[in-house]
Design a protein around this motif. Structure first.
Motif, PDB file in Angstrom:
ATOM      1  N   ALA A 115      -3.413   0.019  -2.073  1.00 38.74           N
ATOM      2  CA  ALA A 115      -2.336   0.754  -2.733  1.00 38.74           C
ATOM      3  C   ALA A 115      -1.017   0.337  -2.111  1.00 38.74           C
ATOM      4  N   PHE A 116       0.055   0.442  -2.891  1.00 39.49           N
ATOM      5  CA  PHE A 116       1.407   0.267  -2.374  1.00 39.49           C
ATOM      6  C   PHE A 116       2.120   1.604  -2.473  1.00 39.49           C
ATOM      7  N   VAL A 117       2.842   1.978  -1.404  1.00 43.65           N
ATOM      8  CA  VAL A 117       3.455   3.303  -1.368  1.00 43.65           C
ATOM      9  C   VAL A 117       4.911   3.209  -0.920  1.00 43.65           C
ATOM     10  N   HIS A 118       5.711   4.184  -1.391  1.00 43.79           N
ATOM     11  CA  HIS A 118       7.045   4.403  -0.850  1.00 43.79           C
ATOM     12  C   HIS A 118       6.924   4.730   0.636  1.00 43.79           C
ATOM     13  N   PRO A 119       7.942   4.447   1.421  1.00 42.53           N
ATOM     14  CA  PRO A 119       7.919   4.904   2.816  1.00 42.53           C
ATOM     15  C   PRO A 119       7.699   6.408   2.948  1.00 42.53           C
ATOM     16  N   ASP A 120       8.247   7.200   1.990  1.00 47.90           N
ATOM     17  CA  ASP A 120       8.064   8.651   2.095  1.00 47.90           C
ATOM     18  C   ASP A 120       6.664   9.098   1.694  1.00 47.90           C
ATOM     19  N   GLY A 121       5.842   8.145   1.181  1.00 50.31           N
ATOM     20  CA  GLY A 121       4.452   8.469   0.872  1.00 50.31           C
ATOM     21  C   GLY A 121       3.474   7.986   1.921  1.00 50.31           C
ATOM     22  N   LEU A 122       4.003   7.425   3.023  1.00 54.57           N
ATOM     23  CA  LEU A 122       3.123   6.844   4.035  1.00 54.57           C
ATOM     24  C   LEU A 122       2.235   7.895   4.691  1.00 54.57           C
ATOM     25  N   GLU A 123       2.802   9.037   5.020  1.00 54.95           N
ATOM     26  CA  GLU A 123       1.998  10.078   5.670  1.00 54.95           C
ATOM     27  C   GLU A 123       0.879  10.551   4.745  1.00 54.95           C
ATOM     28  N   PHE A 124       1.202  10.744   3.469  1.00 56.19           N
ATOM     29  CA  PHE A 124       0.185  11.146   2.485  1.00 56.19           C
ATOM     30  C   PHE A 124      -0.968  10.143   2.477  1.00 56.19           C
ATOM     31  N   ALA A 125      -0.629   8.860   2.455  1.00 59.60           N
ATOM     32  CA  ALA A 125      -1.667   7.828   2.393  1.00 59.60           C
ATOM     33  C   ALA A 125      -2.467   7.757   3.697  1.00 59.60           C
ATOM     34  N   ARG A 126      -1.795   7.798   4.817  1.00 60.97           N
ATOM     35  CA  ARG A 126      -2.504   7.718   6.098  1.00 60.97           C
ATOM     36  C   ARG A 126      -3.468   8.903   6.270  1.00 60.97           C
ATOM     37  N   ASN A 127      -3.067  10.050   5.769  1.00 66.99           N
ATOM     38  CA  ASN A 127      -3.950  11.220   5.864  1.00 66.99           C
ATOM     39  C   ASN A 127      -5.203  11.072   5.011  1.00 66.99           C
ATOM     40  N   ARG A 128      -5.214  10.080   4.134  1.00 67.17           N
ATOM     41  CA  ARG A 128      -6.370   9.830   3.280  1.00 67.17           C
ATOM     42  C   ARG A 128      -7.060   8.508   3.633  1.00 67.17           C
ATOM     43  N   GLY A 129      -6.821   8.043   4.846  1.00 67.64           N
ATOM     44  CA  GLY A 129      -7.585   6.917   5.375  1.00 67.64           C
ATOM     45  C   GLY A 129      -6.997   5.545   5.144  1.00 67.64           C
ATOM     46  N   TYR A 130      -5.748   5.473   4.674  1.00 67.43           N
ATOM     47  CA  TYR A 130      -5.119   4.171   4.432  1.00 67.43           C
ATOM     48  C   TYR A 130      -4.420   3.668   5.687  1.00 67.43           C
ATOM     49  N   ASP A 131      -4.394   2.346   5.842  1.00 68.60           N
ATOM     50  CA  ASP A 131      -3.675   1.734   6.949  1.00 68.60           C
ATOM     51  C   ASP A 131      -2.901   0.524   6.431  1.00 68.60           C
ATOM     52  N   GLY A 132      -1.793   0.193   7.084  1.00 65.80           N
ATOM     53  CA  GLY A 132      -0.891  -0.828   6.576  1.00 65.80           C
ATOM     54  C   GLY A 132      -1.335  -2.247   6.843  1.00 65.80           C
ATOM     55  N   THR A 133      -1.003  -3.150   5.911  1.00 68.70           N
ATOM     56  CA  THR A 133      -1.297  -4.565   6.086  1.00 68.70           C
ATOM     57  C   THR A 133      -0.108  -5.461   5.750  1.00 68.70           C
TER      58      THR A 133
END
Length: 302
Positions: A115-133
């Motif tokens: 997934a690609f996310v806005h910076p303000d959506g990073l916490e939402f994504a990380r809380n659901r198991g996503y990590d940056g690449t």
């Protein structure tokens, strides 16, 4: 009284509502209602594509999609996209969409999703198991203000993509895509799927998209999508034998001029952080950074 939110499968008639939400979230991403309808209604069966909308008071306020990536040789790869209208956030809509989309992907055999996310959506994504690449930079310009057009090299003819046979365009796209930065290689693009999802999509404005042709071969191309006064520069690619001749700069310059002549006043594009040559071309053209999205990956448990 707050209207209840209903999440249901998207249908073609949701296109106008989804387009409005998308524009409210992503001013720099261009997709017309016709292109949105195509996105919702046209996909290869092997993708197991699922599109959901969230509806409140009879109005579409969010969309989420999930699909297997069938254009890569790596098995089990998939993609997720979720966007919620700014006026309807913090109500659990994004979470509800994420749960249903992840469950769907696990059921159809995905082992990893992107997934690609806005910076303000990073916490939402990380809380659901996503990590940056990776990072994806979005930039815009006014196509009415451009540097001088580069000269056309000998042996090269510039044509609008509506003058091409789709097989010519497919050959160039599939070869150029092999070098596209990403978390999975784009090395398994089937012609029939490409024809339906790319060439036949109303998103692609073939009259504004430009190819540099050498004989019967497309050496370089840039694809343009439009929605009223805005344009999106999608894939720009040069096949390896013709690199280093300035063709990408040339075709983008010509395409943007045609956009200006067609009444386009804002043009946008995106670049992976690793794609230095294209970033340099876009800087030369006058693109200026609008926002950087974060590319994230999450393992699945199927």
């Amino acid at each position: 009284m707050v209207n209840p939110v209903v999440i249901r499968p998207a249908v073609g008639d949701d296109a106008d509502g989804v387009t409005a939400v998308r524009r409210a979230v992503y001013e720099y991403k261009v997709m017309s209602p016709a292109a949105t309808r195509h996105l919702i209604t046209v996909s290869a069966p092997e993708e197991r594509f699922l599109a959901l909308v969230a509806e409140s008071g009879g109005e579409v306020v969010a969309m989420g999609t999930a699909a297997l990536n069938i254009w890569t040789s790596e098995p089990g790869q998939s993609n997720v996209s979720i966007y919620v209208h700014p006026d309807h956030r913090k109500q659990g809509i994004g979470n509800a969409l994420a749960e249903r989309l992840h469950q769907h992907l696990e059921e159809v055999g995905a082992v990893r999703t992107r997934a690609f996310v806005h910076p303000d959506g990073l916490e939402f994504a990380r809380n659901r198991g996503y990590d940056g690449t990776r990072q994806l930079h979005f930039s815009g310009l006014d196509p009415r203000v451009l540097p001088d057009q580069p000269p056309t090299p000998d042996g090269i003819e510039l044509v609008a993509m509506d003058q091409l046979d789709p097989r010519q365009a497919y050959a160039a796209d599939s070869i150029a895509s092999l070098d596209e930065p990403g978390d999975s290689p784009l090395d398994a693009i089937a012609y029939d799927d490409w024809l339906e999802e790319i060439w036949n999509s109303p998103a692609l404005d073939k009259s504004l998209s430009i190819a540099a042709v050498a004989g019967d071969e497309v050496a370089c191309f840039t694809a343009v999508e439009t929605d009223r006064e805005r344009a999106w520069s999608g894939m720009t690619g040069t096949i390896p034998a013709y690199r280093g001749r300035g063709l990408a700069k040339l075709v983008k310059s010509v395409a943007l001029r045609r956009c200006a002549e067609a009444g386009i006043t804002a043009a946008y594009t995106s670049n992976d952080d690793e794609n230095g040559p294209m970033l340099a071309i876009n800087n030369w053209l006058g693109y200026r950074r609008v926002l950087t999205e974060l590319g994230l990956l999450r393992p699945l448990t199927s």
